[in-house]
Design an enzyme around this catalytic site. Structure first.
Site, PDB file in Angstrom:
ATOM      1  N   ASP A 101       0.813  -1.218   0.000  1.00 19.23           N
ATOM      2  CA  ASP A 101       0.000   0.000   0.000  1.00 19.23           C
ATOM      3  C   ASP A 101       0.846   1.269   0.000  1.00 19.23           C
ATOM      4  OD1 ASP A 101      -2.432  -1.301  -0.093  1.00 19.23           O
ATOM      5  OD2 ASP A 101      -2.670  -1.344   2.088  1.00 19.23           O
TER       6      ASP A 101
ATOM      7  N   ARG B 173      -4.809   6.407  -3.092  1.00 21.61           N
ATOM      8  CA  ARG B 173      -3.359   6.460  -2.860  1.00 21.61           C
ATOM      9  C   ARG B 173      -2.631   7.139  -4.023  1.00 21.61           C
ATOM     10  NH1 ARG B 173      -3.176   4.003   1.907  1.00 21.61           N
ATOM     11  NH2 ARG B 173      -4.419   2.125   2.224  1.00 21.61           N
TER      12      ARG B 173
END
Length: 410
Positions: A295, A368
Protein backbone atom coordinates in the site's frame (compact mmCIF):
# COMPACT_ATOMS: atom_id res chain seq x y z
CA UNK A 1 -3.44 10.47 12.85
CA UNK A 2 -6.90 9.09 12.09
CA UNK A 3 -7.38 5.46 13.07
CA UNK A 4 -5.80 2.70 11.01
CA UNK A 5 -8.13 1.35 8.33
CA UNK A 6 -7.05 -2.29 8.49
CA UNK A 7 -7.50 -2.46 12.25
CA UNK A 8 -10.78 -0.52 12.22
CA UNK A 9 -12.32 -2.95 9.69
CA UNK A 10 -11.36 -5.94 11.80
CA UNK A 11 -12.42 -4.50 15.14
CA UNK A 12 -15.84 -3.64 13.72
CA UNK A 13 -16.34 -7.12 12.25
CA UNK A 14 -15.05 -8.94 15.32
CA UNK A 15 -17.20 -6.75 17.56
CA UNK A 16 -20.26 -7.64 15.50
CA UNK A 17 -19.46 -11.35 15.92
CA UNK A 18 -18.83 -11.11 19.66
CA UNK A 19 -21.52 -11.68 22.25
CA UNK A 20 -21.89 -8.34 24.03
CA UNK A 21 -20.94 -4.69 23.59
CA UNK A 22 -17.62 -3.71 22.00
CA UNK A 23 -16.35 -0.12 22.12
CA UNK A 24 -13.74 1.21 19.72
CA UNK A 25 -11.94 4.56 20.11
CA UNK A 26 -10.26 6.47 17.26
CA UNK A 27 -12.18 4.47 14.67
CA UNK A 28 -11.05 5.31 11.15
CA UNK A 29 -12.71 8.28 9.47
CA UNK A 30 -12.17 6.64 6.06
CA UNK A 31 -15.11 6.02 3.73
CA UNK A 32 -13.94 2.40 3.41
CA UNK A 33 -14.53 1.75 7.10
CA UNK A 34 -17.91 3.49 6.97
CA UNK A 35 -18.80 0.91 4.31
CA UNK A 36 -17.99 -1.89 6.74
CA UNK A 37 -20.24 -0.36 9.40
CA UNK A 38 -23.06 0.10 6.89
CA UNK A 39 -22.83 -3.55 5.76
CA UNK A 40 -22.88 -4.76 9.36
CA UNK A 41 -25.99 -2.66 10.05
CA UNK A 42 -27.63 -4.21 6.98
CA UNK A 43 -26.94 -7.60 8.60
CA UNK A 44 -28.89 -6.55 11.71
CA UNK A 45 -25.99 -5.34 13.90
CA UNK A 46 -26.74 -2.35 16.14
CA UNK A 47 -24.00 0.29 15.84
CA UNK A 48 -23.67 3.54 17.77
CA UNK A 49 -21.25 6.18 16.50
CA UNK A 50 -20.14 9.19 18.56
CA UNK A 51 -17.49 10.95 16.52
CA UNK A 52 -14.46 8.69 16.43
CA UNK A 53 -15.93 6.37 19.11
CA UNK A 54 -17.97 3.42 17.88
CA UNK A 55 -20.10 1.05 19.92
CA UNK A 56 -21.14 -2.31 18.47
CA UNK A 57 -23.74 -4.62 20.04
CA UNK A 58 -22.71 -8.10 18.99
CA UNK A 59 -24.95 -11.15 19.16
CA UNK A 60 -22.53 -13.73 17.84
CA UNK A 61 -22.49 -15.34 14.42
CA UNK A 62 -26.06 -16.55 14.98
CA UNK A 63 -27.25 -12.99 15.52
CA UNK A 64 -26.61 -11.94 11.91
CA UNK A 65 -29.74 -11.59 9.80
CA UNK A 66 -30.25 -12.05 6.07
CA UNK A 67 -29.87 -8.66 4.36
CA UNK A 68 -32.86 -7.23 2.50
CA UNK A 69 -30.75 -6.35 -0.52
CA UNK A 70 -27.18 -6.42 -1.83
CA UNK A 71 -24.48 -5.39 0.62
CA UNK A 72 -22.68 -2.34 -0.79
CA UNK A 73 -18.99 -2.33 0.14
CA UNK A 74 -18.40 0.93 -1.75
CA UNK A 75 -14.74 1.11 -2.75
CA UNK A 76 -13.60 -1.22 0.04
CA UNK A 77 -12.06 -4.52 -1.00
CA UNK A 78 -11.37 -5.21 2.67
CA UNK A 79 -15.07 -4.99 3.49
CA UNK A 80 -16.15 -7.29 0.67
CA UNK A 81 -13.46 -9.92 1.11
CA UNK A 82 -13.53 -10.21 4.90
CA UNK A 83 -17.32 -10.21 5.15
CA UNK A 84 -17.39 -12.98 2.54
CA UNK A 85 -15.69 -15.22 5.10
CA UNK A 86 -18.29 -14.31 7.73
CA UNK A 87 -21.23 -14.89 5.40
CA UNK A 88 -19.96 -18.23 4.11
CA UNK A 89 -21.12 -19.83 7.35
CA UNK A 90 -24.51 -18.11 7.61
CA UNK A 91 -27.61 -20.01 6.41
CA UNK A 92 -28.88 -17.40 3.98
CA UNK A 93 -28.02 -15.77 0.66
CA UNK A 94 -25.91 -12.62 0.55
CA UNK A 95 -24.80 -10.53 -2.41
CA UNK A 96 -21.64 -8.49 -1.94
CA UNK A 97 -21.02 -5.68 -4.39
CA UNK A 98 -19.51 -2.20 -4.54
CA UNK A 99 -18.75 0.77 -6.74
CA UNK A 100 -17.49 0.58 -10.31
CA UNK A 101 -13.87 0.32 -9.20
CA UNK A 102 -14.54 -2.51 -6.76
CA UNK A 103 -16.54 -4.43 -9.36
CA UNK A 104 -13.38 -4.59 -11.50
CA UNK A 105 -11.31 -6.27 -8.80
CA UNK A 106 -10.78 -10.04 -8.44
CA UNK A 107 -12.70 -12.09 -5.88
CA UNK A 108 -12.01 -15.68 -6.92
CA UNK A 109 -9.03 -15.87 -4.56
CA UNK A 110 -11.67 -15.52 -1.81
CA UNK A 111 -14.45 -17.54 -3.42
CA UNK A 112 -12.31 -20.60 -4.18
CA UNK A 113 -11.35 -21.51 -0.58
CA UNK A 114 -14.88 -20.74 0.64
CA UNK A 115 -16.24 -23.22 -1.90
CA UNK A 116 -13.70 -25.77 -0.68
CA UNK A 117 -15.17 -25.32 2.82
CA UNK A 118 -18.71 -26.05 1.62
CA UNK A 119 -20.18 -22.63 0.80
CA UNK A 120 -21.67 -21.72 -2.57
CA UNK A 121 -19.94 -18.63 -3.94
CA UNK A 122 -20.53 -17.26 -7.42
CA UNK A 123 -18.79 -14.29 -9.01
CA UNK A 124 -19.27 -12.59 -12.39
CA UNK A 125 -16.26 -13.48 -14.53
CA UNK A 126 -14.17 -13.60 -11.36
CA UNK A 127 -15.33 -10.18 -10.15
CA UNK A 128 -18.13 -8.79 -7.94
CA UNK A 129 -21.01 -9.02 -7.36
CA UNK A 130 -20.18 -12.06 -5.25
CA UNK A 131 -23.23 -14.15 -4.35
CA UNK A 132 -22.82 -16.39 -1.30
CA UNK A 133 -25.20 -19.09 -0.16
CA UNK A 134 -23.80 -19.91 3.23
CA UNK A 135 -24.32 -22.86 5.52
CA UNK A 136 -22.53 -25.75 7.15
CA UNK A 137 -18.77 -25.57 6.65
CA UNK A 138 -15.85 -27.91 7.27
CA UNK A 139 -12.29 -26.96 8.08
CA UNK A 140 -9.59 -27.09 5.40
CA UNK A 141 -5.89 -26.57 4.99
CA UNK A 142 -5.65 -23.81 2.39
CA UNK A 143 -2.32 -23.12 0.71
CA UNK A 144 -2.85 -19.63 -0.61
CA UNK A 145 -1.05 -18.82 -3.88
CA UNK A 146 -0.63 -15.22 -2.73
CA UNK A 147 0.33 -13.59 0.55
CA UNK A 148 -2.89 -11.71 1.33
CA UNK A 149 -4.14 -10.69 4.76
CA UNK A 150 -7.65 -10.32 3.33
CA UNK A 151 -7.71 -13.87 1.96
CA UNK A 152 -6.29 -15.19 5.22
CA UNK A 153 -8.86 -13.29 7.28
CA UNK A 154 -11.79 -14.43 5.16
CA UNK A 155 -10.79 -18.09 5.43
CA UNK A 156 -10.14 -17.87 9.18
CA UNK A 157 -13.49 -16.17 9.82
CA UNK A 158 -15.19 -18.95 7.88
CA UNK A 159 -13.08 -21.42 9.87
CA UNK A 160 -14.47 -20.12 13.17
CA UNK A 161 -17.86 -21.40 11.98
CA UNK A 162 -16.60 -24.68 10.50
CA UNK A 163 -16.27 -28.17 11.91
CA UNK A 164 -12.69 -28.99 12.80
CA UNK A 165 -9.55 -26.97 12.23
CA UNK A 166 -8.93 -24.46 9.45
CA UNK A 167 -5.37 -23.62 8.44
CA UNK A 168 -4.09 -21.00 6.00
CA UNK A 169 -0.55 -21.37 4.65
CA UNK A 170 0.96 -18.39 2.81
CA UNK A 171 4.00 -18.19 0.53
CA UNK A 172 5.33 -15.28 2.65
CA UNK A 173 4.03 -13.43 5.72
CA UNK A 174 1.11 -11.05 5.26
CA UNK A 175 -0.23 -8.56 7.81
CA UNK A 176 -0.97 -10.24 11.13
CA UNK A 177 -3.69 -7.92 12.46
CA UNK A 178 -6.29 -10.68 12.43
CA UNK A 179 -4.17 -13.02 14.51
CA UNK A 180 -3.32 -10.29 17.03
CA UNK A 181 -6.86 -8.94 17.36
CA UNK A 182 -8.70 -12.26 17.50
CA UNK A 183 -6.68 -13.02 20.60
CA UNK A 184 -8.03 -9.80 22.16
CA UNK A 185 -11.55 -11.16 21.51
CA UNK A 186 -10.72 -14.41 23.29
CA UNK A 187 -10.05 -16.60 20.25
CA UNK A 188 -6.91 -18.73 20.27
CA UNK A 189 -4.92 -18.59 17.04
CA UNK A 190 -2.09 -21.05 16.39
CA UNK A 191 0.89 -19.92 14.34
CA UNK A 192 3.51 -22.26 12.95
CA UNK A 193 5.86 -20.57 10.52
CA UNK A 194 3.77 -19.44 7.55
CA UNK A 195 0.72 -21.42 8.74
CA UNK A 196 -2.11 -19.93 10.83
CA UNK A 197 -4.91 -22.07 12.31
CA UNK A 198 -8.19 -21.67 14.18
CA UNK A 199 -10.65 -24.19 15.58
CA UNK A 200 -14.34 -24.02 14.74
CA UNK A 201 -17.12 -23.36 17.21
CA UNK A 202 -15.33 -20.63 19.14
CA UNK A 203 -17.22 -17.73 20.73
CA UNK A 204 -15.87 -14.19 20.55
CA UNK A 205 -16.07 -12.09 23.68
CA UNK A 206 -16.57 -8.30 23.49
CA UNK A 207 -13.61 -5.96 23.88
CA UNK A 208 -12.62 -2.34 24.33
CA UNK A 209 -9.95 -1.09 21.98
CA UNK A 210 -8.28 2.07 20.70
CA UNK A 211 -7.22 2.14 17.06
CA UNK A 212 -3.65 3.37 16.47
CA UNK A 213 -2.92 5.97 13.80
CA UNK A 214 -2.94 4.72 10.21
CA UNK A 215 0.59 3.77 9.14
CA UNK A 216 -0.19 3.75 5.41
CA UNK A 217 -1.56 7.28 5.59
CA UNK A 218 1.46 8.36 7.62
CA UNK A 219 3.73 7.22 4.77
CA UNK A 220 2.62 10.15 2.59
CA UNK A 221 3.38 12.71 5.32
CA UNK A 222 6.76 11.07 5.98
CA UNK A 223 7.73 11.26 2.31
CA UNK A 224 6.58 14.89 2.13
CA UNK A 225 8.92 15.77 5.01
CA UNK A 226 11.83 13.85 3.44
CA UNK A 227 11.66 15.54 0.03
CA UNK A 228 10.83 19.13 1.09
CA UNK A 229 13.83 21.26 2.19
CA UNK A 230 14.07 22.20 5.87
CA UNK A 231 11.12 20.02 6.84
CA UNK A 232 10.26 17.76 9.75
CA UNK A 233 7.15 15.85 10.75
CA UNK A 234 6.44 14.13 14.05
CA UNK A 235 3.57 11.66 14.17
CA UNK A 236 2.25 10.47 17.52
CA UNK A 237 0.23 7.35 18.30
CA UNK A 238 0.99 5.67 14.98
CA UNK A 239 0.90 1.93 14.30
CA UNK A 240 4.42 0.42 14.30
CA UNK A 241 3.55 -3.16 13.39
CA UNK A 242 6.66 -4.45 11.55
CA UNK A 243 4.46 -5.73 8.73
CA UNK A 244 3.04 -2.24 8.26
CA UNK A 245 6.15 -0.07 8.50
CA UNK A 246 8.40 -1.95 6.07
CA UNK A 247 8.30 1.27 4.04
CA UNK A 248 10.35 2.90 6.80
CA UNK A 249 13.11 0.31 6.34
CA UNK A 250 13.13 0.94 2.58
CA UNK A 251 13.29 4.70 3.08
CA UNK A 252 16.13 4.32 5.59
CA UNK A 253 18.00 2.24 3.01
CA UNK A 254 17.49 5.18 0.66
CA UNK A 255 19.18 7.49 3.17
CA UNK A 256 16.11 8.84 4.96
CA UNK A 257 16.48 10.26 8.45
CA UNK A 258 13.57 8.60 10.27
CA UNK A 259 13.31 7.83 13.98
CA UNK A 260 10.67 5.71 15.70
CA UNK A 261 9.88 4.93 19.31
CA UNK A 262 7.63 2.24 20.79
CA UNK A 263 5.10 3.23 23.48
CA UNK A 264 2.70 0.25 23.54
CA UNK A 265 3.41 -3.30 22.36
CA UNK A 266 0.08 -5.22 22.71
CA UNK A 267 -2.15 -6.08 20.99
CA UNK A 268 -0.47 -3.92 18.35
CA UNK A 269 2.82 -2.01 18.63
CA UNK A 270 2.13 1.74 18.74
CA UNK A 271 4.48 4.68 19.11
CA UNK A 272 5.86 7.79 17.42
CA UNK A 273 7.69 8.55 14.19
CA UNK A 274 9.86 11.52 13.18
CA UNK A 275 11.07 12.20 9.63
CA UNK A 276 13.36 15.02 8.44
CA UNK A 277 14.53 16.36 5.09
CA UNK A 278 17.06 13.92 3.66
CA UNK A 279 19.24 13.36 0.60
CA UNK A 280 17.83 10.16 -0.88
CA UNK A 281 19.29 7.63 -3.29
CA UNK A 282 17.73 4.79 -5.25
CA UNK A 283 17.69 1.17 -4.07
CA UNK A 284 16.53 -2.21 -5.35
CA UNK A 285 13.65 -3.52 -3.23
CA UNK A 286 13.61 -7.26 -2.64
CA UNK A 287 10.36 -8.89 -3.87
CA UNK A 288 10.14 -10.64 -0.49
CA UNK A 289 9.50 -7.24 1.15
CA UNK A 290 6.68 -6.23 -1.18
CA UNK A 291 3.73 -7.87 0.67
CA UNK A 292 4.61 -5.74 3.70
CA UNK A 293 4.65 -2.43 1.82
CA UNK A 294 2.22 -2.93 -1.06
CA UNK A 295 0.00 0.00 0.00
CA UNK A 296 2.99 2.31 0.44
CA UNK A 297 4.49 1.81 -3.03
CA UNK A 298 2.84 5.02 -4.37
CA UNK A 299 4.51 7.05 -1.62
CA UNK A 300 7.83 5.27 -2.17
CA UNK A 301 7.66 6.01 -5.91
CA UNK A 302 7.44 9.73 -5.16
CA UNK A 303 10.45 9.50 -2.84
CA UNK A 304 12.28 7.60 -5.58
CA UNK A 305 11.52 10.30 -8.15
CA UNK A 306 13.20 12.82 -5.82
CA UNK A 307 16.21 10.57 -5.11
CA UNK A 308 19.47 10.21 -7.01
CA UNK A 309 19.94 7.03 -9.03
CA UNK A 310 17.62 4.16 -9.85
CA UNK A 311 14.87 2.71 -7.68
CA UNK A 312 13.80 -0.79 -8.74
CA UNK A 313 10.74 -2.61 -7.44
CA UNK A 314 9.45 -5.96 -8.72
CA UNK A 315 7.16 -8.68 -7.38
CA UNK A 316 4.26 -6.22 -7.08
CA UNK A 317 1.84 -7.51 -9.73
CA UNK A 318 -0.87 -7.09 -7.05
CA UNK A 319 -0.70 -3.34 -7.78
CA UNK A 320 -2.31 -4.00 -11.15
CA UNK A 321 -5.59 -5.01 -9.50
CA UNK A 322 -6.00 -2.41 -6.77
CA UNK A 323 -8.46 0.52 -6.94
CA UNK A 324 -6.68 1.30 -10.20
CA UNK A 325 -3.76 -0.23 -12.04
CA UNK A 326 -1.37 1.54 -9.71
CA UNK A 327 1.73 0.73 -11.72
CA UNK A 328 0.25 2.35 -14.82
CA UNK A 329 -1.22 5.23 -12.81
CA UNK A 330 2.10 6.04 -11.13
CA UNK A 331 4.01 5.79 -14.40
CA UNK A 332 1.57 8.12 -16.13
CA UNK A 333 1.26 10.68 -13.33
CA UNK A 334 4.92 10.94 -12.39
CA UNK A 335 5.96 11.05 -16.04
CA UNK A 336 3.63 14.00 -16.62
CA UNK A 337 5.36 15.71 -13.69
CA UNK A 338 8.75 15.20 -15.37
CA UNK A 339 10.00 12.01 -13.69
CA UNK A 340 11.55 9.15 -15.65
CA UNK A 341 9.63 5.91 -15.04
CA UNK A 342 9.87 2.48 -16.63
CA UNK A 343 6.75 0.37 -16.24
CA UNK A 344 7.36 -3.35 -15.60
CA UNK A 345 4.75 -6.13 -15.64
CA UNK A 346 5.11 -6.54 -11.86
CA UNK A 347 6.67 -3.26 -10.77
CA UNK A 348 8.56 -0.21 -11.92
CA UNK A 349 11.96 1.42 -12.27
CA UNK A 350 12.26 5.06 -11.27
CA UNK A 351 15.26 6.94 -12.65
CA UNK A 352 15.54 9.61 -9.97
CA UNK A 353 17.07 13.04 -9.87
CA UNK A 354 15.04 14.83 -12.52
CA UNK A 355 13.40 18.10 -11.44
CA UNK A 356 9.63 17.87 -11.26
CA UNK A 357 7.35 20.43 -12.88
CA UNK A 358 3.70 21.14 -12.25
CA UNK A 359 1.16 19.50 -14.55
CA UNK A 360 -2.40 18.24 -14.82
CA UNK A 361 -2.47 14.63 -13.58
CA UNK A 362 -5.16 12.00 -13.00
CA UNK A 363 -5.93 10.20 -9.75
CA UNK A 364 -7.89 7.53 -11.65
CA UNK A 365 -10.24 7.69 -8.65
CA UNK A 366 -7.60 5.92 -6.55
CA UNK A 367 -7.02 7.45 -3.13
CA UNK A 368 -3.36 6.46 -2.86
CA UNK A 369 -2.56 7.75 -6.35
CA UNK A 370 -4.24 11.07 -5.50
CA UNK A 371 -2.18 11.44 -2.33
CA UNK A 372 1.07 10.37 -3.99
CA UNK A 373 0.72 12.85 -6.83
CA UNK A 374 -0.25 15.59 -4.36
CA UNK A 375 2.97 15.00 -2.40
CA UNK A 376 4.97 15.08 -5.64
CA UNK A 377 3.24 18.37 -6.45
CA UNK A 378 4.68 19.91 -3.30
CA UNK A 379 8.18 19.84 -4.81
CA UNK A 380 7.22 20.35 -8.47
CA UNK A 381 7.90 23.78 -9.93
CA UNK A 382 4.63 25.48 -10.76
CA UNK A 383 1.05 24.39 -10.20
CA UNK A 384 -0.01 20.75 -10.05
CA UNK A 385 -3.68 19.91 -10.51
CA UNK A 386 -4.94 16.44 -9.57
CA UNK A 387 -8.17 15.34 -11.26
CA UNK A 388 -10.41 13.48 -8.80
CA UNK A 389 -8.32 14.48 -5.78
CA UNK A 390 -11.37 14.19 -3.53
CA UNK A 391 -11.09 10.39 -3.65
CA UNK A 392 -8.41 10.69 -0.94
CA UNK A 393 -11.35 10.59 1.49
CA UNK A 394 -11.65 6.84 0.85
CA UNK A 395 -8.76 6.34 3.26
CA UNK A 396 -7.63 9.74 4.63
CA UNK A 397 -10.33 12.47 4.60
CA UNK A 398 -8.06 14.81 6.58
CA UNK A 399 -5.14 14.51 4.11
CA UNK A 400 -5.37 17.92 2.44
CA UNK A 401 -6.03 19.67 5.74
CA UNK A 402 -2.90 18.01 7.11
CA UNK A 403 -0.86 19.16 4.09
CA UNK A 404 -2.16 22.70 4.46
CA UNK A 405 -1.39 22.70 8.18
CA UNK A 406 2.12 21.45 7.48
CA UNK A 407 2.72 24.13 4.85
CA UNK A 408 1.48 26.79 7.26
CA UNK A 409 3.74 25.49 10.01
CA UNK A 410 6.66 25.57 7.58
Amino acid sequence: MPGDKSISHRLAIFGALAEGDTWIDNFSSAADCASTLACLEALGVHIQREGARVGIRGRGFEGLKAPRGPLDAGNSGSTLRMLAGVLAGRPFRSILTGDESLRRRPVERIATPLRAMGARAESVDGKPPLTIDGGKLHGIRWESPVASAQVKTAVLLAGLQAEGTTTVVEPSPSRDHTERLLAAFGVAVQRNGLAVSVHGGRTLRPAEAAVPGDASSAAFLVVAALILPDSEVRIEGVLLNPQRVAFVDVLRDMGAEIETGLVVSEPEPVGWMVARSSALHGVTVSPSLVPGLIDEVPALAVAAACAEGDFVLTGAAELRVKESDRIAALAEGLTRLGASIEELPDGLIVHGGRPLRGALVRSRDDHRIAMALSVAGLVAEGVTEIEGAECASVSFPEFYAFLERGATAG
